[in-house]
Design a protein around this motif. Structure first.
Motif, PDB file in Angstrom:
ATOM      1  N   TYR A 118       0.803  -1.224   0.000  1.00 13.22           N
ATOM      2  CA  TYR A 118       0.000   0.000   0.000  1.00 13.22           C
ATOM      3  C   TYR A 118       0.841   1.282   0.000  1.00 13.22           C
ATOM      4  CZ  TYR A 118      -4.094  -2.917   0.880  1.00 13.22           C
ATOM      5  OH  TYR A 118      -5.102  -3.843   0.762  1.00 13.22           O
TER       6      TYR A 118
ATOM      7  N   VAL B 166      -0.167  -4.602  -8.475  1.00 12.87           N
ATOM      8  CA  VAL B 166      -1.437  -5.072  -7.919  1.00 12.87           C
ATOM      9  C   VAL B 166      -2.398  -3.900  -7.683  1.00 12.87           C
ATOM     10  CG1 VAL B 166      -0.506  -5.057  -5.559  1.00 12.87           C
ATOM     11  CG2 VAL B 166      -2.429  -6.545  -6.091  1.00 12.87           C
ATOM     12  N   GLY B 167      -1.884  -2.677  -7.862  1.00 11.05           N
ATOM     13  CA  GLY B 167      -2.771  -1.512  -7.857  1.00 11.05           C
ATOM     14  C   GLY B 167      -3.431  -1.192  -6.527  1.00 11.05           C
ATOM     15  N   MET B 168      -2.838  -1.659  -5.413  1.00 12.68           N
ATOM     16  CA  MET B 168      -3.468  -1.386  -4.119  1.00 12.68           C
ATOM     17  C   MET B 168      -3.154   0.013  -3.609  1.00 12.68           C
ATOM     18  SD  MET B 168      -2.817  -4.851  -2.048  1.00 12.68           S
ATOM     19  CE  MET B 168      -3.908  -6.251  -2.149  1.00 12.68           C
ATOM     20  N   ASN B 169      -2.090   0.598  -4.093  1.00  9.60           N
ATOM     21  CA  ASN B 169      -1.635   1.890  -3.557  1.00  9.60           C
ATOM     22  C   ASN B 169      -2.145   3.055  -4.390  1.00  9.60           C
ATOM     23  OD1 ASN B 169      -0.131   1.640  -5.872  1.00  9.60           O
ATOM     24  ND2 ASN B 169       1.653   2.656  -5.006  1.00  9.60           N
TER      25      ASN B 169
ATOM     26  N   GLY C 231      -7.949  -7.362 -14.847  1.00 12.94           N
ATOM     27  CA  GLY C 231      -8.119  -6.357 -13.806  1.00 12.94           C
ATOM     28  C   GLY C 231      -6.999  -6.301 -12.782  1.00 12.94           C
ATOM     29  N   ARG C 232      -5.959  -7.074 -12.963  1.00 10.01           N
ATOM     30  CA  ARG C 232      -4.885  -7.120 -11.975  1.00 10.01           C
ATOM     31  C   ARG C 232      -4.270  -5.740 -11.743  1.00 10.01           C
ATOM     32  NH1 ARG C 232      -2.179  -9.936  -7.839  1.00 10.01           N
ATOM     33  NH2 ARG C 232      -0.026  -9.318  -7.900  1.00 10.01           N
TER      34      ARG C 232
ATOM     35  N   LEU D 230      -9.144  -2.068 -12.690  1.00 11.94           N
ATOM     36  CA  LEU D 230     -10.361  -2.526 -13.347  1.00 11.94           C
ATOM     37  C   LEU D 230     -10.275  -2.326 -14.865  1.00 11.94           C
ATOM     38  CD1 LEU D 230     -13.299  -3.531 -12.882  1.00 11.94           C
ATOM     39  CD2 LEU D 230     -13.962  -1.130 -12.711  1.00 11.94           C
TER      40      LEU D 230
END
Lengths: 217, 468
Positions: free
Chosen positions: B67, B411-414, B434-435, B438
């Motif tokens: 994150y 992973v695009g969480m941050n 979408g990894r 989206l």
């Protein structure tokens, strides 16, 4: 953990290989606490369009199988990330069994720890089940963990499951309780191991600090 | 198993960590290193629910990676992510764990920064609630990813119940062609055996092409073991490993190191050790590989084309290919080198080490990227080194953003994501739907190949842009 013996329930057919844990729960939902319930996040981006409306053609949105407790999938279900939230999403949605010809290793282990049965069937049986007319007619499946069978109409298919996992699912057992009964053995191992591999402990690492939360029971 | 029987490194590591085996065949393994990150919060919650303590805080290390914002702007925009990072710091404080937080000089992606600190060593058992923990196998460690319940189990007991895995050996002999590397080996293997080809197996990588890899390359290869379905992948430690470890902050020193190296030399598989499955590859036949689909097994050498599902024998594979081609908005038969891209990403636990950045910079030097993109070093240490070498300037001059270290656009969480519908050439490990955000479309490839795609604006054989 809720024990699992036999269920008879409707199945959702997801005839797709390599359904990864990123599909099962997209990463953006994972910062939510579990208490919100993860069921709505299950397969979110396949289930809902960008406006949040259910996609009518997606199998899980079929009103004829609402309340389904089984997912019948293709090869390599749950591959990818180790996120246990993928299993939380399944469990919170109400899924008790996933049937597939193979599973991501970490996923299967996570599933068992949450009382979800990963039932592994052969490629041939997978093809038979995915094509079974009975399923098209949306009849319930019976999954018997003791006998390791899946029954739908006249079709009976056996599934495999690690024997330890079977025992845990049948009894609703928790690993941590089992391990705590080995505390003495673990302590003896660690003591001898420090003599055998003195280099193992991190140089300059802080000594073990007792937590403020009290002793293990 | 007796001492006289030949054993593989997999068996030797297993036996060294086996505390006890139940009659049902499950073995309790001792865990030497437990790595936790922001996503481990579910496990800390489980701990709290049981009012339990951490068994071995001295063997448990925290690090913020998933994150961590890579740009100041994204941190303000994402208070939830900031909360995740703070939650890790709080859990670490409460339980007495050393944790490398967002502003610690030792911060980075867990699978890049922890080896740099000398916390990853040969002969160790290492777990983390991250499937790419197999990366640490590059050192000859028994390293694998676990789920949140298992994280809680390790926190409370420093052990895990496991079943002895089947053993697979993948031998890659010969010399890799110039311009190809570990990523190409890994993608070639996955295409060969399938995304579930190593399920239930621990993989040992061996052969002259593997021995010739640097530690960075070995980490990339072992990292992708999970993408072949493997529980773990590892490489026997050798002088390359010992040289890397020597002098690192937490690594043994002096006599301890000598003693350790003497032990580590014994880990290599015995000459006639048995394996349950063997796969052999000729390194000289490996080419730069790119993925065209939504599984890492859906790939081909760059001079190939998108397959035609109507010509596939396996109905499941054909169906998967049709769906992937649809999602990726490609045409059957389309040359891979015709695929235009919208952006690039260089980073992630697969390819964000100094060697990866050098390979990308070698292609980008003196050139402009036709598309926007991010370059995120795998750790602050890698960041500083790259800046000393002037690599950051090459990336900036090419028009790419040089950002902070973290999992970023993998992973695009941050908050670093690929916008819906856009196509990204990426050094990451997963091209799942979408990894990277989206509706994002991901093509996996090596850092040199991503750099070449940036320059060309489409997928291209990086060797065409390589300089003498």
């Amino acid at each position: 953990m809720r024990p699992f013996t036999t269920i008879t329930a409707l199945a959702c057919k997801l005839a797709i290989d390599n359904i990864d844990t990123d599909q099962l729960i997209p990463a953006r939902f994972m910062r939510r606490p579990r208490s919100v319930g993860y069921g709505n996040f299950l397969l979110h981006d396949l289930r809902f369009d960008t406006d949040g409306a259910p996609k009518p053609q997606f199998p899980l949105n079929d009103p004829n199988i609402s309340g389904c407790e089984v997912i019948l999938a293709g090869r390599n279900f749950g591959c990818g990330s180790s996120r246990e939230a993928a299993v939380y999403a399944l469990a919170d949605y109400g899924i008790r069994v996933v049937i597939a010809s193979s599973f991501g290793d970490i996923f299967a282990s996570n599933a068992v720890k949450n009382g979800v049965l990963p039932a592994q069937i052969s490629e041939e049986d997978s093809a038979r089940l995915l094509l079974a007319d009975e399923l098209v007619e949306r009849r319930p499946l019976t999954i018997d963990l003791v006998a390791q069978t899946i029954t739908v109409g006249n079709l009976v298919v056996t599934f495999s499951i690690d024997l330890v996992w079977k025992k845990q699912l049948l009894n609703g057992w928790d690993d941590i309780d089992m391990t705590r009964s080995e505390a003495g053995t673990i302590a003896r191992f660690a003591e001898q191991d420090e003599i055998r591999r003195p280099w193992m402990k991190p140089a300059g690492a802080p000594p073990p600090i007792p937590s403020r939360r009290g002793k293990n029971r | 198993m007796t001492d006289t029987q030949p054993a593989s490194i997999i068996d030797k590591l297993w036996d060294a960590h086996a505390i006890t085996t139940r009659e049902d065949g499950q073995t309790l393994l001792f865990i030497d290193r437990h790595l936790v990150h922001e996503g481990s919060f579910h496990a800390f919650d489980q701990l709290r629910n049981r009012a339990a303590t951490i068994a071995r805080p001295d063997l448990t290390f925290g690090i913020a990676d998933h994150y961590v914002p890579t740009r100041p702007a994204s941190s303000a925009a994402n208070t939830e992510a900031a909360g995740m990072i703070e939650q890790l710091a709080r859990n670490a404080r409460e339980h007495g764990i050393l944790s490398f937080g967002q502003f610690d000089q030792r911060q980075g992606i867990v699978h890049v920064a922890i080896p740099e600190q000398g916390l990853t060593l040969p002969g160790l058992s290492i777990v983390c609630g991250d499937s790419h923990t197999s990366t640490h196998g590059a050192f000859g460690a028994y390293a694998f990813g676990i789920g949140a319940s298992e994280v809680a189990h390790v926190l409370m007991t420093q052990t895990l119940w496991q079943r002895r895995p089947r053993r697979m050996r993948i031998v890659v002999d010969g010399q890799l062609p110039a311009g190809t590397g570990a990523k190409d080996i890994a993608l070639t293997i996955i295409a060969r055996i399938g995304a579930d080809g190593a399920q239930g197996y621990a993989i040992e990588y061996a052969g002259s092409a593997i021995i010739a890899l640097s530690m960075e390359g070995r980490m990339t290869l072992c990292n992708l073991s999970i993408e072949a379905g493997g529980r773990l992948g590892l490489i026997a430690p050798d002088p390359t490993t010992f040289d890397y470890v020597r002098g690192l902050p937490f690594a043994p020193r002096g006599d301890d190191l000598d003693r350790a190296i003497a032990d580590w030399r014994l880990l290599a598989s015995d000459a006639d050790a048995a394996f349950d499955r063997e796969v052999a590859l000729d390194a000289s036949e490996i080419a730069p590989v790119v993925t065209w689909g939504t599984s890492p097994e859906q790939s081909a050498p760059i001079d190939g084309s998108v397959p035609d599902p109507t010509r596939m024998d396996d109905e499941n594979k054909a169906k998967a290919a049709r769906e992937a081609i649809g999602y990726m908005d490609l045409r059957p038969g389309q040359a891979l080198s015709e695929i235009r891209i919208d952006r690039v990403f260089i980073g992630s636990c697969t390819n964000s080490r100094i060697e990866d950045l050098r390979a990308a910079a070698a292609i980008l030097a003196g050139r402009r990227s036709r598309v926007p993109g991010l370059v995120s070093p795998g750790s602050l240490a890698v960041k500083h080194q790259a800046e000393q070498e002037g690599l950051d300037q090459i990336f900036r001059d090419a028009g790419l953003e040089w950002v902070a270290s973290g999992c970023s656009m993998c992973v695009g969480m941050n908050g670093d994501t690929v916008p819906p519908g856009e196509r990204c050439a990426s050094t990451t490990n997963r091209n799942f739907r979408g990894r990277q955000g989206l509706g994002s479309r991901t093509h996996l490839m090596s850092p040199a190949m991503v750099a070449a795609a940036a320059v060309a604006g489409h997928l291209i054989d990086s060797r065409l842009l390589a300089r003498e």
